[in-house]
Design an enzyme around this catalytic site. Structure first.
Site, PDB file in Angstrom:
ATOM      1  N   SER A   1      36.061  91.331  60.507  1.00 54.68           N
ATOM      2  CA  SER A   1      37.269  90.793  61.137  1.00 54.68           C
ATOM      3  C   SER A   1      37.306  89.287  60.971  1.00 54.68           C
ATOM      4  O   SER A   1      36.391  88.572  61.410  1.00 54.68           O
ATOM      5  CB  SER A   1      37.276  91.135  62.629  1.00 54.68           C
ATOM      6  OG  SER A   1      38.267  90.355  63.274  1.00 54.68           O
TER       7      SER A   1
ATOM      8  N   HIS B   1      39.430  92.922  57.663  1.00 48.49           N
ATOM      9  CA  HIS B   1      40.131  93.346  58.884  1.00 48.49           C
ATOM     10  C   HIS B   1      40.897  92.156  59.460  1.00 48.49           C
ATOM     11  O   HIS B   1      40.329  91.104  59.755  1.00 48.49           O
ATOM     12  CB  HIS B   1      39.105  93.852  59.904  1.00 48.49           C
ATOM     13  CG  HIS B   1      39.699  94.476  61.125  1.00 48.49           C
ATOM     14  ND1 HIS B   1      40.151  95.780  61.159  1.00 48.49           N
ATOM     15  CD2 HIS B   1      39.916  93.978  62.365  1.00 48.49           C
ATOM     16  CE1 HIS B   1      40.600  96.063  62.372  1.00 48.49           C
ATOM     17  NE2 HIS B   1      40.475  94.980  63.132  1.00 48.49           N
TER      18      HIS B   1
ATOM     19  N   ASP C   1      43.277  90.916  62.491  1.00 40.91           N
ATOM     20  CA  ASP C   1      43.718  91.216  63.858  1.00 40.91           C
ATOM     21  C   ASP C   1      44.979  90.423  64.183  1.00 40.91           C
ATOM     22  O   ASP C   1      44.950  89.199  64.271  1.00 40.91           O
ATOM     23  CB  ASP C   1      42.606  90.864  64.848  1.00 40.91           C
ATOM     24  CG  ASP C   1      41.481  91.880  64.805  1.00 40.91           C
ATOM     25  OD1 ASP C   1      41.763  93.080  64.977  1.00 40.91           O
ATOM     26  OD2 ASP C   1      40.322  91.482  64.592  1.00 40.91           O
TER      27      ASP C   1
ATOM     28  N   MET D   1      47.824  89.635  66.868  1.00 42.98           N
ATOM     29  CA  MET D   1      48.059  89.721  68.323  1.00 42.98           C
ATOM     30  C   MET D   1      49.288  88.904  68.700  1.00 42.98           C
ATOM     31  O   MET D   1      49.534  87.837  68.132  1.00 42.98           O
ATOM     32  CB  MET D   1      46.850  89.184  69.077  1.00 42.98           C
ATOM     33  CG  MET D   1      45.534  89.849  68.662  1.00 42.98           C
ATOM     34  SD  MET D   1      44.179  89.313  69.708  1.00 42.98           S
ATOM     35  CE  MET D   1      42.785  90.072  68.858  1.00 42.98           C
TER      36      MET D   1
ATOM     37  N   HIS E   1      45.334  95.294  61.613  1.00 46.48           N
ATOM     38  CA  HIS E   1      45.328  95.909  62.949  1.00 46.48           C
ATOM     39  C   HIS E   1      46.390  95.216  63.799  1.00 46.48           C
ATOM     40  O   HIS E   1      46.196  94.082  64.252  1.00 46.48           O
ATOM     41  CB  HIS E   1      43.915  95.729  63.537  1.00 46.48           C
ATOM     42  CG  HIS E   1      43.734  96.262  64.910  1.00 46.48           C
ATOM     43  ND1 HIS E   1      42.608  95.998  65.674  1.00 46.48           N
ATOM     44  CD2 HIS E   1      44.518  97.058  65.687  1.00 46.48           C
ATOM     45  CE1 HIS E   1      42.718  96.601  66.844  1.00 46.48           C
ATOM     46  NE2 HIS E   1      43.869  97.232  66.893  1.00 46.48           N
TER      47      HIS E   1
ATOM     48  N   MET F   1      48.302  94.506  66.979  1.00 46.40           N
ATOM     49  CA  MET F   1      48.288  94.607  68.444  1.00 46.40           C
ATOM     50  C   MET F   1      49.544  93.901  68.929  1.00 46.40           C
ATOM     51  O   MET F   1      49.504  92.847  69.572  1.00 46.40           O
ATOM     52  CB  MET F   1      47.005  93.959  69.000  1.00 46.40           C
ATOM     53  CG  MET F   1      45.765  94.819  68.730  1.00 46.40           C
ATOM     54  SD  MET F   1      44.215  93.898  68.845  1.00 46.40           S
ATOM     55  CE  MET F   1      44.119  93.250  67.183  1.00 46.40           C
TER      56      MET F   1
ATOM     57  N   MET G   1      38.892 101.693  69.541  1.00 46.88           N
ATOM     58  CA  MET G   1      38.495 100.401  70.113  1.00 46.88           C
ATOM     59  C   MET G   1      37.321 100.605  71.058  1.00 46.88           C
ATOM     60  O   MET G   1      37.378 101.442  71.958  1.00 46.88           O
ATOM     61  CB  MET G   1      39.644  99.785  70.909  1.00 46.88           C
ATOM     62  CG  MET G   1      40.889  99.419  70.120  1.00 46.88           C
ATOM     63  SD  MET G   1      40.703  98.072  68.955  1.00 46.88           S
ATOM     64  CE  MET G   1      39.916  96.812  69.903  1.00 46.88           C
TER      65      MET G   1
ATOM     66  N   GLY H   1      42.087  92.247  72.240  1.00 49.73           N
ATOM     67  CA  GLY H   1      42.544  90.920  72.634  1.00 49.73           C
ATOM     68  C   GLY H   1      41.637  89.788  72.189  1.00 49.73           C
ATOM     69  O   GLY H   1      42.110  88.725  71.815  1.00 49.73           O
ATOM     70  N   PHE H   2      40.333  90.037  72.208  1.00 46.24           N
ATOM     71  CA  PHE H   2      39.405  88.950  71.893  1.00 46.24           C
ATOM     72  C   PHE H   2      38.194  89.453  71.130  1.00 46.24           C
ATOM     73  O   PHE H   2      37.740  90.579  71.369  1.00 46.24           O
ATOM     74  CB  PHE H   2      38.925  88.274  73.188  1.00 46.24           C
ATOM     75  CG  PHE H   2      40.061  87.681  73.980  1.00 46.24           C
ATOM     76  CD1 PHE H   2      40.526  86.399  73.695  1.00 46.24           C
ATOM     77  CD2 PHE H   2      40.682  88.418  74.981  1.00 46.24           C
ATOM     78  CE1 PHE H   2      41.599  85.865  74.398  1.00 46.24           C
ATOM     79  CE2 PHE H   2      41.764  87.893  75.688  1.00 46.24           C
ATOM     80  CZ  PHE H   2      42.214  86.614  75.409  1.00 46.24           C
ATOM     81  N   GLY H   3      37.672  88.587  70.254  1.00 48.79           N
ATOM     82  CA  GLY H   3      36.408  88.888  69.597  1.00 48.79           C
ATOM     83  C   GLY H   3      35.272  88.571  70.562  1.00 48.79           C
ATOM     84  O   GLY H   3      35.483  87.987  71.631  1.00 48.79           O
TER      85      GLY H   3
ATOM     86  N   ASP I   1      35.867  99.565  66.315  1.00 49.02           N
ATOM     87  CA  ASP I   1      36.206  98.131  66.378  1.00 49.02           C
ATOM     88  C   ASP I   1      35.904  97.564  67.766  1.00 49.02           C
ATOM     89  O   ASP I   1      36.506  97.971  68.747  1.00 49.02           O
ATOM     90  CB  ASP I   1      37.711  97.992  66.054  1.00 49.02           C
ATOM     91  CG  ASP I   1      38.186  96.551  66.012  1.00 49.02           C
ATOM     92  OD1 ASP I   1      37.360  95.626  66.110  1.00 49.02           O
ATOM     93  OD2 ASP I   1      39.409  96.359  65.858  1.00 49.02           O
ATOM     94  N   GLY I   2      34.977  96.616  67.800  1.00 49.53           N
ATOM     95  CA  GLY I   2      34.719  95.888  69.043  1.00 49.53           C
ATOM     96  C   GLY I   2      33.261  95.890  69.441  1.00 49.53           C
ATOM     97  O   GLY I   2      32.685  96.930  69.754  1.00 49.53           O
ATOM     98  N   GLY I   3      32.632  94.714  69.391  1.00 47.79           N
ATOM     99  CA  GLY I   3      31.253  94.576  69.863  1.00 47.79           C
ATOM    100  C   GLY I   3      30.216  95.284  69.023  1.00 47.79           C
ATOM    101  O   GLY I   3      29.112  95.576  69.508  1.00 47.79           O
TER     102      GLY I   3
ATOM    103  N   GLY J   1      33.332  91.240  63.807  1.00 47.40           N
ATOM    104  CA  GLY J   1      33.643  89.825  63.698  1.00 47.40           C
ATOM    105  C   GLY J   1      32.425  88.988  64.008  1.00 47.40           C
ATOM    106  O   GLY J   1      31.803  88.411  63.123  1.00 47.40           O
TER     107      GLY J   1
END
Ligand code: DX5
Ligand code: ZN
Length: 220
Positions: free
Chosen positions: A10, A35, A37, A39, A68, A70, A139, A144-146, A177-179, A199
């Protein structure tokens, strides 16, 4: 679905002052996808980039642009994102009043269709359209946030979707996606994910050694 693991870095964690060079660096480091993002400060509480910037960074690689969205409402922007150079366009079902119509809009632009499920979004939201899409983006943080912490409670959702996809012999990729980090990468792959977004881990671990971090995520 291919059995091969793909890594989709990302660019949310990249240096925005040199985004084109960052994309080239990811390409050289072995990324499969890029990727992006998007937003809108409305569907999610953060603002990032739009189609004009995607168009500018598109020439820096030939790799697949995994976009992606959002944003809500999403339909009126599909064509702009398709024209900006997106290859896969992923939206959230909550961002449209007619999921089938949004799928068709993306397909009419000859792009691959992804649908994303937030951590609390149920599989039932997309169950009936699974045979019409190319990818489900699960998700594992609130969008909303990396840099947020992975939510292990989504792992059963990966397993459940994998089961439905296999039982129905569908050709649908499962992207997480995420963490994502070097510890949970194995867990999500074992559960059935075949595309990993990352990311922070890719840009920040090992002093930002992109090649090493992509390789570690792929092979862990
Ligand atoms: C969050 C985005 C993610 C995120 C991933 O809304 O969809 O792509 O930037 O970043 P990390 O890997 O830092 O969680
Ligand atoms: Zn994302």
């Amino acid at each position: 679905m291919s059995g091969q693991i793909k890594i989709s870095p990302s660019i949310l964690s990249a240096d925005f002052s040199k985004l084109g060079m960052e994309v080239t660096a990811l390409d050289k480091a072995g990324a499969d996808y890029i990727h992006v993002d998007v937003m809108d400060g409305h569907f999610v509480p953060n603002l990032t980039i739009g189609p004009e910037i995607i168009k500018k960074i598109r020439p820096f690689t030939k790799k697949i642009f995994d976009v992606h969205l959002m944003i809500s409402p999403v339909d009126k922007y599909i064509e702009q994102f398709a024209n900006s150079g997106a290859d896969i366009i992923t939206f959230h079902p909550e961002a449209t009043d007619n999921t089938l119509k949004t799928i068709k809009l993306i397909k009419d632009c000859n792009k691959k269709v992804g649908i994303s499920l937030k951590p609390k979004s149920e599989i039932s939201l997309i169950h009936d359209v699974l045979d019409k899409i190319d990818l489900v983006l699960i998700m594992s943080v609130e969008p909303g946030f990396g840099g947020q912490k992975f939510m292990p409670e989504v792992v059963p959702k990966i397993k459940e979707l994998k089961k439905i996809i296999d039982n129905n012999k569908l050709n649908v990729d499962l992207e997480i996606d995420g963490g994502i980090n070097f510890v949970n990468a194995k867990q999500v792959k074992d559960a059935g994910a075949n595309i990993l977004v990352s990311g922070s881990t890719i840009f920040k671990e090992n002093n930002g050694d992109l090649e090493k971090n992509i390789r570690l995520l792929r092979t862990k």
